[in-house]
Design an enzyme around this catalytic site. Sequence first.
Site, PDB file in Angstrom:
ATOM      1  N   GLU A 266       0.828  -1.225  -0.084  1.00 52.00           N
ATOM      2  CA  GLU A 266       0.072  -0.086   0.074  1.00 52.00           C
ATOM      3  C   GLU A 266       0.906   1.125   0.026  1.00 52.00           C
ATOM      4  O   GLU A 266       0.539   2.243  -0.706  1.00 52.00           O
ATOM      5  CB  GLU A 266      -0.856   0.045   1.199  1.00 52.00           C
ATOM      6  CG  GLU A 266      -1.539   1.247   1.456  1.00 52.00           C
ATOM      7  CD  GLU A 266      -2.534   1.927   0.293  1.00 52.00           C
ATOM      8  OE1 GLU A 266      -3.004   2.959   0.394  1.00 52.00           O
ATOM      9  OE2 GLU A 266      -3.139   0.983  -0.378  1.00 52.00           O
TER      10      GLU A 266
ATOM     11  N   HIS B  96       2.527   1.821  -3.403  1.00 51.99           N
ATOM     12  CA  HIS B  96       1.377   2.297  -4.230  1.00 51.99           C
ATOM     13  C   HIS B  96       1.181   3.947  -4.040  1.00 51.99           C
ATOM     14  O   HIS B  96       0.922   4.555  -5.161  1.00 51.99           O
ATOM     15  CB  HIS B  96       0.074   1.489  -3.963  1.00 51.99           C
ATOM     16  CG  HIS B  96      -0.806   1.774  -5.131  1.00 51.99           C
ATOM     17  ND1 HIS B  96      -0.804   2.024  -6.335  1.00 51.99           N
ATOM     18  CD2 HIS B  96      -2.221   2.329  -4.582  1.00 51.99           C
ATOM     19  CE1 HIS B  96      -2.048   2.337  -6.663  1.00 51.99           C
ATOM     20  NE2 HIS B  96      -2.899   2.589  -5.825  1.00 51.99           N
TER      21      HIS B  96
ATOM     22  N   HIS C 271     -12.695   4.183  -9.121  1.00 49.83           N
ATOM     23  CA  HIS C 271     -11.451   4.325  -8.914  1.00 49.83           C
ATOM     24  C   HIS C 271     -10.539   3.605 -10.001  1.00 49.83           C
ATOM     25  O   HIS C 271      -9.797   4.312 -10.870  1.00 49.83           O
ATOM     26  CB  HIS C 271     -10.776   3.627  -7.533  1.00 49.83           C
ATOM     27  CG  HIS C 271      -9.419   4.173  -7.475  1.00 49.83           C
ATOM     28  ND1 HIS C 271      -9.026   5.379  -7.178  1.00 49.83           N
ATOM     29  CD2 HIS C 271      -8.332   3.241  -7.168  1.00 49.83           C
ATOM     30  CE1 HIS C 271      -7.715   5.349  -6.866  1.00 49.83           C
ATOM     31  NE2 HIS C 271      -7.217   4.115  -6.957  1.00 49.83           N
TER      32      HIS C 271
ATOM     33  N   HIS D  11     -21.135 -10.192 -15.325  1.00 54.86           N
ATOM     34  CA  HIS D  11     -19.887  -9.900 -15.984  1.00 54.86           C
ATOM     35  C   HIS D  11     -19.310 -10.499 -17.106  1.00 54.86           C
ATOM     36  O   HIS D  11     -18.618 -10.230 -18.167  1.00 54.86           O
ATOM     37  CB  HIS D  11     -18.517  -9.734 -14.908  1.00 54.86           C
ATOM     38  CG  HIS D  11     -17.292  -9.300 -15.432  1.00 54.86           C
ATOM     39  ND1 HIS D  11     -17.024  -8.266 -16.067  1.00 54.86           N
ATOM     40  CD2 HIS D  11     -16.212  -9.972 -15.246  1.00 54.86           C
ATOM     41  CE1 HIS D  11     -15.817  -8.237 -16.270  1.00 54.86           C
ATOM     42  NE2 HIS D  11     -15.286  -9.273 -15.950  1.00 54.86           N
TER      43      HIS D  11
ATOM     44  N   HIS E  44      -5.320  -9.778 -16.247  1.00 54.16           N
ATOM     45  CA  HIS E  44      -6.905  -9.640 -16.336  1.00 54.16           C
ATOM     46  C   HIS E  44      -7.276  -8.078 -16.347  1.00 54.16           C
ATOM     47  O   HIS E  44      -7.746  -7.643 -17.072  1.00 54.16           O
ATOM     48  CB  HIS E  44      -7.573 -10.228 -15.247  1.00 54.16           C
ATOM     49  CG  HIS E  44      -9.164 -10.197 -15.835  1.00 54.16           C
ATOM     50  ND1 HIS E  44      -9.603 -11.111 -17.039  1.00 54.16           N
ATOM     51  CD2 HIS E  44     -10.145  -9.950 -15.314  1.00 54.16           C
ATOM     52  CE1 HIS E  44     -10.770 -10.877 -17.161  1.00 54.16           C
ATOM     53  NE2 HIS E  44     -11.301 -10.334 -16.167  1.00 54.16           N
TER      54      HIS E  44
END
Length: 301
Positions: free
Chosen positions: A58, A61, A123, A214, A277
């Site tokens: 985190e 990032h 986001h 999806h 993906h």
Amino acid sequence: MHKRFKFFGVITALFVLLVLIQGALVSKTGSGEGCGDTWPLCFGEVVPLNPTMETIIEYSHRIVSGLAGLLVIILAFWAWKQLKHIREARFLAFLSVFMIILQGLMGAGAVVFGQQPLVMALHFGFSALSLSSVVLLIILSFEDSNKISRPVAPKNSKGLRKYVLGVLLYCYAVIYTGAFVKHTDSTLACPGFPTCNGKWIPDAFWTVAPQYFHRIFGTIMLISLLILAIWIFRKFPLSRTIKWLSVISVLLVVGQFSSGITIVLSLNQYLEVGMTHAVLVSLLFTCLAYMTMILFRKPTK
């Protein structure tokens, strides 16, 4: 021409792509709370002491996102000045800055106020827009450097333009359905493929709805791009650029579709597949955005 701008743009695009990859890593490893509920500090510290792996993921990032944001702002101001004679440049410059700032604010809000699935899906969608706007700015600089020929503007039809724009918008919707699956922990809600829990219409339908829909959205996306490629090769055989873009789009969506199936059949055991993906759909959106941009230009004679 634009040699330094192009070099800086490529570096910026790589940083934005890295932010997207790191974001997928944060989500896949459940590291969103790796710095607690404090931002921009991490557990109230500038540099966390004795960090766990989640904290490292985190925190790194956050650092890379901050650097990417700074690079995008510099690139946008540079493009605003150096590419101001190009019709699309200023819009893309504004969009790139707006999206990277909005993306950062939403990430900070998720840390402080909690990670809501819809917010986190947005986001990720904004990350794809940020990447595509930066890449298109770089493409414009390369086009502008070629003074021998005019910018790519192949002859096409009104029907093709509408179709490609529709596919672009649909691709963006697919991005949100995938992000919503991830952030509602619905990745493995439908074991097996192509059926869900061994059935075409599963029991307790609404508990598996995000994953189920999806799959349907992704299948329609694959079919739509195959139709687009066939249409372009049959009706516009001389347009080399859109032919290549249609082929690349099909390859990306096939990779996207295959990685999605692999995630389900492997029970999401392979981190790199899940990250692939996420990256492939963002690259697909960027490819379609470029195709849309050149098709809506006035064709060259």
